[in-house]
Scaffold this motif. Structure first.
Motif, PDB file in Angstrom:
ATOM      1  N   SER A  77       0.812  -0.822  -0.080  1.00 31.90           N
ATOM      2  CA  SER A  77       0.018   0.112   0.306  1.00 31.90           C
ATOM      3  C   SER A  77       1.241   0.905  -0.308  1.00 31.90           C
ATOM      4  O   SER A  77       1.821   1.143   0.795  1.00 31.90           O
ATOM      5  CB  SER A  77      -1.001  -0.134   1.417  1.00 31.90           C
ATOM      6  OG  SER A  77      -1.762   1.401   1.100  1.00 31.90           O
ATOM      7  N   PHE A  90     -14.266 -10.096  -4.262  1.00 34.20           N
ATOM      8  CA  PHE A  90     -13.124 -10.702  -5.205  1.00 34.20           C
ATOM      9  C   PHE A  90     -12.715 -11.876  -4.842  1.00 34.20           C
ATOM     10  O   PHE A  90     -10.792 -12.299  -4.488  1.00 34.20           O
ATOM     11  CB  PHE A  90     -12.043  -9.739  -4.232  1.00 34.20           C
ATOM     12  CG  PHE A  90     -12.768  -7.495  -4.727  1.00 34.20           C
ATOM     13  CD1 PHE A  90     -12.577  -7.641  -5.899  1.00 34.20           C
ATOM     14  CD2 PHE A  90     -12.660  -7.185  -3.789  1.00 34.20           C
ATOM     15  CE1 PHE A  90     -13.620  -6.425  -5.935  1.00 34.20           C
ATOM     16  CE2 PHE A  90     -13.578  -6.013  -3.561  1.00 34.20           C
ATOM     17  CZ  PHE A  90     -13.606  -5.433  -4.558  1.00 34.20           C
ATOM     18  N   THR A 118     -12.938  -1.438   4.549  1.00 34.03           N
ATOM     19  CA  THR A 118     -11.687  -1.071   5.621  1.00 34.03           C
ATOM     20  C   THR A 118     -11.600   0.882   4.729  1.00 34.03           C
ATOM     21  O   THR A 118     -11.202   0.284   2.754  1.00 34.03           O
ATOM     22  CB  THR A 118     -10.132  -1.162   5.863  1.00 34.03           C
ATOM     23  OG1 THR A 118     -10.478  -1.749   5.036  1.00 34.03           O
ATOM     24  CG2 THR A 118      -9.932  -2.376   6.470  1.00 34.03           C
ATOM     25  N   PRO A 129      -3.680  -3.772  -0.549  1.00 33.83           N
ATOM     26  CA  PRO A 129      -4.720  -3.607  -0.917  1.00 33.83           C
ATOM     27  C   PRO A 129      -5.355  -3.808  -1.950  1.00 33.83           C
ATOM     28  O   PRO A 129      -4.761  -3.762  -3.226  1.00 33.83           O
ATOM     29  CB  PRO A 129      -5.165  -1.750  -1.009  1.00 33.83           C
ATOM     30  CG  PRO A 129      -3.089  -1.121  -1.216  1.00 33.83           C
ATOM     31  CD  PRO A 129      -2.677  -2.845  -0.771  1.00 33.83           C
ATOM     32  N   VAL A 130      -6.639  -4.018  -2.211  1.00 32.35           N
ATOM     33  CA  VAL A 130      -7.128  -4.487  -3.471  1.00 32.35           C
ATOM     34  C   VAL A 130      -7.488  -2.274  -4.230  1.00 32.35           C
ATOM     35  O   VAL A 130      -8.039  -2.070  -3.478  1.00 32.35           O
ATOM     36  CB  VAL A 130      -8.556  -4.872  -3.236  1.00 32.35           C
ATOM     37  CG1 VAL A 130      -9.139  -4.511  -4.690  1.00 32.35           C
ATOM     38  CG2 VAL A 130      -8.336  -6.274  -2.810  1.00 32.35           C
ATOM     39  N   TYR A 131      -6.726  -2.462  -5.271  1.00 33.10           N
ATOM     40  CA  TYR A 131      -7.053  -2.107  -5.962  1.00 33.10           C
ATOM     41  C   TYR A 131      -7.138  -1.190  -7.330  1.00 33.10           C
ATOM     42  O   TYR A 131      -6.908  -2.758  -8.349  1.00 33.10           O
ATOM     43  CB  TYR A 131      -5.564  -0.924  -6.458  1.00 33.10           C
ATOM     44  CG  TYR A 131      -4.695   0.237  -5.457  1.00 33.10           C
ATOM     45  CD1 TYR A 131      -5.282   0.198  -4.300  1.00 33.10           C
ATOM     46  CD2 TYR A 131      -3.794   1.062  -5.552  1.00 33.10           C
ATOM     47  CE1 TYR A 131      -5.005   1.434  -3.234  1.00 33.10           C
ATOM     48  CE2 TYR A 131      -3.726   1.832  -4.368  1.00 33.10           C
ATOM     49  CZ  TYR A 131      -4.048   2.311  -3.323  1.00 33.10           C
ATOM     50  OH  TYR A 131      -3.183   2.733  -2.562  1.00 33.10           O
ATOM     51  N   MET A 132      -8.454  -1.363  -8.088  1.00 29.93           N
ATOM     52  CA  MET A 132      -9.198  -1.794  -8.900  1.00 29.93           C
ATOM     53  C   MET A 132      -9.606  -3.423  -9.097  1.00 29.93           C
ATOM     54  O   MET A 132      -9.757  -3.664 -10.051  1.00 29.93           O
ATOM     55  CB  MET A 132      -8.470  -1.503  -9.990  1.00 29.93           C
ATOM     56  CG  MET A 132      -8.287   0.499 -10.078  1.00 29.93           C
ATOM     57  SD  MET A 132     -10.337   0.999 -10.044  1.00 29.93           S
ATOM     58  CE  MET A 132      -9.656   2.864 -10.171  1.00 29.93           C
ATOM     59  N   TRP A 133     -10.012  -4.109  -8.162  1.00 33.69           N
ATOM     60  CA  TRP A 133     -10.400  -5.282  -7.873  1.00 33.69           C
ATOM     61  C   TRP A 133      -9.129  -6.141  -8.098  1.00 33.69           C
ATOM     62  O   TRP A 133      -8.741  -6.863  -8.624  1.00 33.69           O
ATOM     63  CB  TRP A 133     -11.331  -5.505  -9.498  1.00 33.69           C
ATOM     64  CG  TRP A 133     -12.661  -5.851  -9.694  1.00 33.69           C
ATOM     65  CD1 TRP A 133     -13.067  -3.576  -8.959  1.00 33.69           C
ATOM     66  CD2 TRP A 133     -13.710  -5.831  -8.494  1.00 33.69           C
ATOM     67  NE1 TRP A 133     -14.034  -3.662  -8.384  1.00 33.69           N
ATOM     68  CE2 TRP A 133     -15.353  -5.091  -9.509  1.00 33.69           C
ATOM     69  CE3 TRP A 133     -13.794  -7.508  -9.197  1.00 33.69           C
ATOM     70  CZ2 TRP A 133     -16.410  -5.356  -8.785  1.00 33.69           C
ATOM     71  CZ3 TRP A 133     -15.497  -7.643  -9.195  1.00 33.69           C
ATOM     72  CH2 TRP A 133     -16.369  -7.175  -9.290  1.00 33.69           C
ATOM     73  N   ASN A 138      -3.608   0.480   6.616  1.00 36.93           N
ATOM     74  CA  ASN A 138      -4.701  -1.384   7.202  1.00 36.93           C
ATOM     75  C   ASN A 138      -3.424  -2.212   7.105  1.00 36.93           C
ATOM     76  O   ASN A 138      -3.818  -3.450   7.767  1.00 36.93           O
ATOM     77  CB  ASN A 138      -6.171  -1.505   6.301  1.00 36.93           C
ATOM     78  CG  ASN A 138      -7.198  -0.053   6.945  1.00 36.93           C
ATOM     79  OD1 ASN A 138      -7.407   0.024   7.907  1.00 36.93           O
ATOM     80  ND2 ASN A 138      -7.268   0.323   5.952  1.00 36.93           N
ATOM     81  N   THR A 139      -3.982  -2.322   5.752  1.00 33.19           N
ATOM     82  CA  THR A 139      -3.065  -3.540   5.113  1.00 33.19           C
ATOM     83  C   THR A 139      -1.559  -4.120   6.365  1.00 33.19           C
ATOM     84  O   THR A 139      -0.812  -4.885   6.283  1.00 33.19           O
ATOM     85  CB  THR A 139      -2.223  -3.159   3.661  1.00 33.19           C
ATOM     86  OG1 THR A 139      -4.099  -2.771   2.493  1.00 33.19           O
ATOM     87  CG2 THR A 139      -2.573  -4.944   2.758  1.00 33.19           C
ATOM     88  N   THR A 159      -6.754  -5.927   1.836  1.00 35.27           N
ATOM     89  CA  THR A 159      -8.125  -4.847   2.242  1.00 35.27           C
ATOM     90  C   THR A 159      -8.812  -4.901   1.060  1.00 35.27           C
ATOM     91  O   THR A 159      -8.022  -4.103  -0.150  1.00 35.27           O
ATOM     92  CB  THR A 159      -7.262  -3.912   3.527  1.00 35.27           C
ATOM     93  OG1 THR A 159      -6.657  -3.167   2.717  1.00 35.27           O
ATOM     94  CG2 THR A 159      -6.333  -4.873   4.528  1.00 35.27           C
ATOM     95  N   GLN A 160      -9.868  -3.876   1.752  1.00 37.03           N
ATOM     96  CA  GLN A 160     -11.085  -3.945   0.763  1.00 37.03           C
ATOM     97  C   GLN A 160     -12.154  -2.790   1.146  1.00 37.03           C
ATOM     98  O   GLN A 160     -12.583  -2.977   1.860  1.00 37.03           O
ATOM     99  CB  GLN A 160     -11.035  -4.802  -0.872  1.00 37.03           C
ATOM    100  CG  GLN A 160     -12.202  -5.510   0.750  1.00 37.03           C
ATOM    101  CD  GLN A 160     -13.080  -7.264   0.283  1.00 37.03           C
ATOM    102  OE1 GLN A 160     -12.164  -7.505  -0.450  1.00 37.03           O
ATOM    103  NE2 GLN A 160     -14.193  -6.487  -0.077  1.00 37.03           N
ATOM    104  N   GLY A 161     -12.137  -2.057   0.569  1.00 41.34           N
ATOM    105  CA  GLY A 161     -12.757  -1.101   1.018  1.00 41.34           C
ATOM    106  C   GLY A 161     -14.407  -1.258   0.723  1.00 41.34           C
ATOM    107  O   GLY A 161     -15.562  -1.147   2.079  1.00 41.34           O
ATOM    108  N   ASN A 162     -14.870  -2.103  -0.327  1.00 39.33           N
ATOM    109  CA  ASN A 162     -15.662  -3.054  -0.195  1.00 39.33           C
ATOM    110  C   ASN A 162     -16.222  -3.881   1.632  1.00 39.33           C
ATOM    111  O   ASN A 162     -15.759  -4.493   1.615  1.00 39.33           O
ATOM    112  CB  ASN A 162     -15.855  -3.813  -1.563  1.00 39.33           C
ATOM    113  CG  ASN A 162     -17.265  -5.002  -1.610  1.00 39.33           C
ATOM    114  OD1 ASN A 162     -18.029  -5.097  -0.809  1.00 39.33           O
ATOM    115  ND2 ASN A 162     -17.378  -4.609  -3.095  1.00 39.33           N
ATOM    116  N   ARG A 195       0.002   3.928   1.337  1.00 38.97           N
ATOM    117  CA  ARG A 195      -0.362   4.461   3.264  1.00 38.97           C
ATOM    118  C   ARG A 195       0.181   4.268   3.986  1.00 38.97           C
ATOM    119  O   ARG A 195       0.155   3.059   3.917  1.00 38.97           O
ATOM    120  CB  ARG A 195      -1.418   4.164   2.902  1.00 38.97           C
ATOM    121  CG  ARG A 195      -2.437   4.558   1.870  1.00 38.97           C
ATOM    122  CD  ARG A 195      -4.005   5.701   2.875  1.00 38.97           C
ATOM    123  NE  ARG A 195      -4.697   4.180   2.984  1.00 38.97           N
ATOM    124  CZ  ARG A 195      -6.028   4.399   3.255  1.00 38.97           C
ATOM    125  NH1 ARG A 195      -6.351   5.872   3.025  1.00 38.97           N
ATOM    126  NH2 ARG A 195      -7.094   3.131   3.940  1.00 38.97           N
TER     127      ARG A 195
END
Ligand code: FMN
Length: 184
Positions: free
Chosen positions: A9, A132, A159, A83-87, A15-16, A123-126, A11
């Protein structure tokens, strides 16, 4: 026992990163030596696709992947987080994954020294953990194909803010347990 944490990530302390470090913390409790690398802080160029590494085992590009290739070879277990970015995984994580080709010989056997355990963290916002699932299984299959000993995948959902994972205390505890079990 050496456990290597790699996290993709952009960031800082998101979270990840927190989840990967929770796993490393569990491994440390069981006496493992651990190392953590934030992939975005490293100079990782894109794979040039020249395939010379398939013959030589060495990448022609001199950057921080030389260091990571050495760290992987001297590790017993690798925690890979993204993190999951664009699936998918983040771009930096994909850059790293593409550069794993030197470990594969032309006949698709491996140059890895010993069977490296791999555990993946996403980690994913969904909030839906099914969305996924097929992609995460696909990545498990990829690492199995590359001759890693895939131990499993952990997914944190919903997240968005970097500290959201702190509300998921059960998952953080589970991560510590996974770290302990990786060493056992
Ligand atoms: C460029 C970008 C793309 C994203 N794409 C997705 C996505 O496809 N699905 C999803 O559930 N979350 C997506 N997210 C949200 C992140 O996966 C989520 O917030 C994650 O926990 C961030 O991890 P971090 O705190 O370690 O940076 C995206 C975030 C960014 C910045």
């Amino acid at each position: 026992m050496k456990v290597l944490g790699l996290e993709g990530s952009p960031r800082k302390n998101g979270n990840t990163e927190k989840l990967v470090k929770a796993i490393l913390g569990g491994a440390t409790e069981k006496g493992a030596d651990t190392k953590f690398y934030k992939l975005v802080n490293m100079n990782i160029s894109l794979c040039l696709g020249c395939f010379s590494c398939r013959e030589t085992g060495t990448c022609v590009t001199q950057d921080d992947m030389q260091l990571l290739h050495g760290e992987i070879q001297s590790s017993d277990a690798i925690i890979l987080g993204s993190p999951v970015y664009m699936w998918q995984v983040s771009g930096q994580t994909k850059l790293f994954m593409d550069r794993l080709v030197p470990f594969i010989k032309p006949d698709f056997t491996s140059r890895l020294k010993g069977k490296k355990r791999v555990f993946m963290v996403f980690t994913q916002g969904n909030p839906d953990e099914q969305t996924f699932k097929v992609y995460f299984e696909y990545l498990e299959n990829l690492f199995s194909f590359l001759h890693y000993d895939v131990k499993g995948t952990m997914v944190a959902t919903g997240t968005r803010d970097p500290n959201d994972i702190l509300q998921q205390t059960d998952l953080l505890e589970k991560a510590r347990e996974i770290g302990k079990n990786l060493v056992a």
